[in-house]
Design a protein around this motif. Structure first.
Motif, short mmCIF file in Angstrom:
data_model
loop_
_atom_site.label_atom_id
_atom_site.label_comp_id
_atom_site.label_asym_id
_atom_site.label_seq_id
_atom_site.Cartn_x
_atom_site.Cartn_y
_atom_site.Cartn_z
N PRO A 133 0.80 -1.23 0.00
CA PRO A 133 0.00 0.00 0.00
C PRO A 133 0.83 1.27 0.00
O PRO A 133 0.43 2.29 -0.58
N THR A 134 2.01 1.24 0.64
CA THR A 134 2.87 2.43 0.61
C THR A 134 3.27 2.73 -0.83
O THR A 134 3.10 3.86 -1.31
N ALA A 135 3.81 1.73 -1.52
CA ALA A 135 4.26 1.95 -2.89
C ALA A 135 3.08 2.33 -3.80
O ALA A 135 3.19 3.25 -4.63
N SER A 136 1.96 1.65 -3.64
CA SER A 136 0.81 1.90 -4.52
C SER A 136 0.23 3.29 -4.30
O SER A 136 -0.10 4.00 -5.26
N ALA A 137 0.09 3.68 -3.05
CA ALA A 137 -0.50 5.00 -2.76
C ALA A 137 0.44 6.12 -3.17
O ALA A 137 -0.01 7.16 -3.67
N LEU A 138 1.75 5.92 -2.99
CA LEU A 138 2.68 6.97 -3.45
C LEU A 138 2.57 7.15 -4.96
O LEU A 138 2.68 8.27 -5.47
N GLU A 196 -6.97 -1.86 1.84
CA GLU A 196 -6.15 -0.79 2.43
C GLU A 196 -5.81 0.28 1.37
O GLU A 196 -5.92 1.48 1.64
N ILE A 197 -5.43 -0.18 0.19
CA ILE A 197 -5.11 0.77 -0.89
C ILE A 197 -6.37 1.55 -1.27
O ILE A 197 -6.35 2.78 -1.44
N SER A 240 -12.72 4.47 -14.65
CA SER A 240 -11.53 3.65 -14.90
C SER A 240 -11.02 3.08 -13.57
O SER A 240 -11.27 3.63 -12.51
N THR A 241 -10.31 1.96 -13.66
CA THR A 241 -9.78 1.31 -12.47
C THR A 241 -8.28 1.13 -12.62
O THR A 241 -7.83 0.43 -13.54
N PRO A 242 -7.48 1.77 -11.76
CA PRO A 242 -6.03 1.56 -11.85
C PRO A 242 -5.69 0.09 -11.64
O PRO A 242 -6.32 -0.60 -10.81
N VAL A 243 -4.72 -0.38 -12.40
CA VAL A 243 -4.26 -1.77 -12.28
C VAL A 243 -2.86 -1.74 -11.67
O VAL A 243 -1.94 -1.13 -12.23
N ILE A 244 -2.71 -2.39 -10.52
CA ILE A 244 -1.45 -2.38 -9.78
C ILE A 244 -0.85 -3.78 -9.80
O ILE A 244 -1.47 -4.73 -9.31
N ASN A 245 0.34 -3.90 -10.39
CA ASN A 245 1.09 -5.16 -10.32
C ASN A 245 2.35 -4.90 -9.53
O ASN A 245 3.10 -3.97 -9.85
N GLN A 255 -8.98 2.20 0.52
CA GLN A 255 -9.33 3.14 1.59
C GLN A 255 -8.51 4.43 1.46
O GLN A 255 -9.04 5.54 1.59
N THR A 256 -7.24 4.29 1.17
CA THR A 256 -6.36 5.46 1.07
C THR A 256 -6.71 6.32 -0.14
O THR A 256 -6.71 7.54 -0.07
N LEU A 257 -7.01 5.65 -1.24
CA LEU A 257 -7.26 6.39 -2.49
C LEU A 257 -8.71 6.84 -2.63
O LEU A 257 -9.01 7.70 -3.46
N ALA A 258 -9.61 6.21 -1.83
CA ALA A 258 -11.05 6.39 -2.05
C ALA A 258 -11.39 6.06 -3.50
O ALA A 258 -12.15 6.77 -4.18
N HIS A 259 -10.80 4.98 -3.98
CA HIS A 259 -10.97 4.58 -5.39
C HIS A 259 -10.74 3.09 -5.49
O HIS A 259 -9.82 2.56 -4.87
N GLU A 260 -11.56 2.42 -6.30
CA GLU A 260 -11.37 0.99 -6.52
C GLU A 260 -10.07 0.73 -7.30
O GLU A 260 -9.69 1.54 -8.16
#
Ligand SMILES: NC(=O)C1=CN([C@@H]2O[C@H](COP(=O)(O)OP(=O)(O)OC[C@H]3O[C@@H](n4cnc5c(N)ncnc54)[C@H](OP(=O)(O)O)[C@@H]3O)[C@@H](O)[C@H]2O)C=CC1
Ligand SMILES: CC(=O)N[C@@H](CCC(=O)OP(=O)(O)O)C(=O)O
Length: 355
Positions: free
Chosen positions: A174-179, A235-236, A194-199, A238-243
């Protein structure tokens, strides 16, 4: 090229000598994150380690017996028992919990009641919605009242006050993704619907020191896990307020996380606007390095930095963030937050080389 100034950060950390001494106890001192914390505390001129607690399973009496490279710390280890609480409350100001989630959940309320500040590296207090704990953590939350008191402290994006008592240190992914994503979501640059895709790929230290066939070196290849179910997705979100769609992967290396995020931008959002969003968010942040080339694990492993890169083509944007899971993703971020919770230089203890 690096835009933010490492030298400025170094000077900040080396700023005026002080008579402040904050006494810190580390719980989970035998584990990977706990051992990193002990090194960092040792280097921090404002903090002193009052106790390094282990469970009764640890027979070693000194950290150097578990981690020979840490012998120079001369750090004794003590088996924690609840009966020690009142004595510890007298000689300790803050507790860092590098423990399993359920263990933190039980211990943190006792430490808070005894008057200590608590920096919890586990997920026990990260989610605001208690009803998410059974599905994502496998237990019902016993202290939902503390979820409202806990501050989820992603350092570059969170206001820290000296009155705050309970800090939930964000997870590594979540730290890396939210940054990567907060500069874009806060500017409202994501395309509607749109939905961000995190790998993200993590080294095996992310799974902790405990032995497991799944994380033993000969068993690990590069593969995804926790698809659609990992506890870091809520957790991600919640931080972004985004799916988001989040897929973690385990890689055959010791430490570090490389996170690649793909997003669709709102029509008309330009390359200059994106660059400005990242610059505004991070140019003055001492532990964020903005790169014009993709970052790599080797450059962040063993450091407290997050290296950030982005590249745009039309309305598609790729953001890449590299961190050390045990440092910016755990112990270093906890130290950064603890420093800020005492209004100290946020990089104190973090920029000198680790042992
Ligand atoms: N590894 C990572 O990359 C990250 C970890 N975290 C979080 O930090 C915390 C620690 O992780 P990590 O250091 O990797 O884990 P480790 O498994 O390496 O260490 C955890 C420590 O917790 C102690 N422990 C386990 N069970 C108990 C118990 N019942 N009572 C008391 N102590 C206990 C163990 O002590 P002993 O050995 O003495 O039994 C162990 O040393 C976890 O919550 C994790 O989710 C957060 C971000 C990143
Ligand atoms: C490689 C690996 O197993 N990583 C761990 C995440 C790291 C961690 O300890 O989780 P927190 O950040 O939530 O504390 C996992 O996927 O469960």
């Amino acid at each position: 090229m690096v835009f933010s100034s490492t030298q400025t950060a170094l000077n900040q950390a080396k700023s005026s000598a002080t008579d402040v001494t904050i006494r810190a106890a580390v719980f989970g001192a035998a584990g990977y994150a706990g051992a990193e914390l002990l090194q960092i505390l040792h280097k921090n001129p404002y903090f002193r380690t009052s106790h390094a607690f282990v469970s009764e399973r640890t027979e070693a009496s000194h950290l150097g017996q578990l981690y020979p490279r840490l012998q120079p710390l001369s750090q004794p280890l003590t088996v924690w028992q609840d009966e020690q609480l009142s004595a510890v409350a007298k000689d300790t100001d803050v507790a860092f919990l590098a423990l399993p989630h359920e263990v933190s959940l039980t211990l943190a309320p006792k430490l808070l009641a005894a008057g200590l500040k608590v920096f919890d590296l586990s997920g026990a207090f990260r989610l605001q919605d208690a009803s998410q704990y059974p599905s994502y953590y496998g237990f019902a939350h016993q202290h939902p009242d503390l979820l409202t008191q806990a501050l989820y402290a992603l350092s570059e994006w969170t206001t820290i006050t000296t009155e705050q008592r309970l800090f939930a240190i964000p997870g590594c992914y979540p730290t890396a993704s939210a940054l990567a994503l907060l500069p874009l979501t806060r500017a409202d640059y994501l395309a509607p619907q749109s939905t961000p895709v995190i790998n993200a790929v993590s080294g095996v230290s992310g799974a902790g020191r405990k032995a497991s066939a799944d994380t033993s070196f000969c068993e690990v290849s590069l593969k995804p896990y926790g698809i659609f179910t990992h506890r870091h997705r809520p957790e991600i979100e919640q931080t972004l307020a985004h799916e988001v769609v989040f897929t973690p992967h385990l890689g055959a290396f010791k430490r570090g996380i490389l996170t690649t995020v793909s997003v669709s931008l709102r029509a008309g959002v330009s390359a200059d606007q994106v660059a400005q969003a990242f610059q505004q968010a991070y140019a003055d942040k001492p532990l964020i390095r903005l790169f014009q080339h993709p970052p790599c694990i080797d450059d962040v492993a063993g450091t407290p930095y997050a290296d950030v890169f982005w590249q745009q083509q039309g309305q598609q944007l790729i953001v890449v963030v590299a961190i050390d899971n045990l440092l910016k993703g755990a112990a270093a971020q906890a130290m950064q937050i603890a420093n800020r919770s005492y209004a100290l230089a946020e990089t104190a203890g973090l920029l000198e080389p680790l042992l």
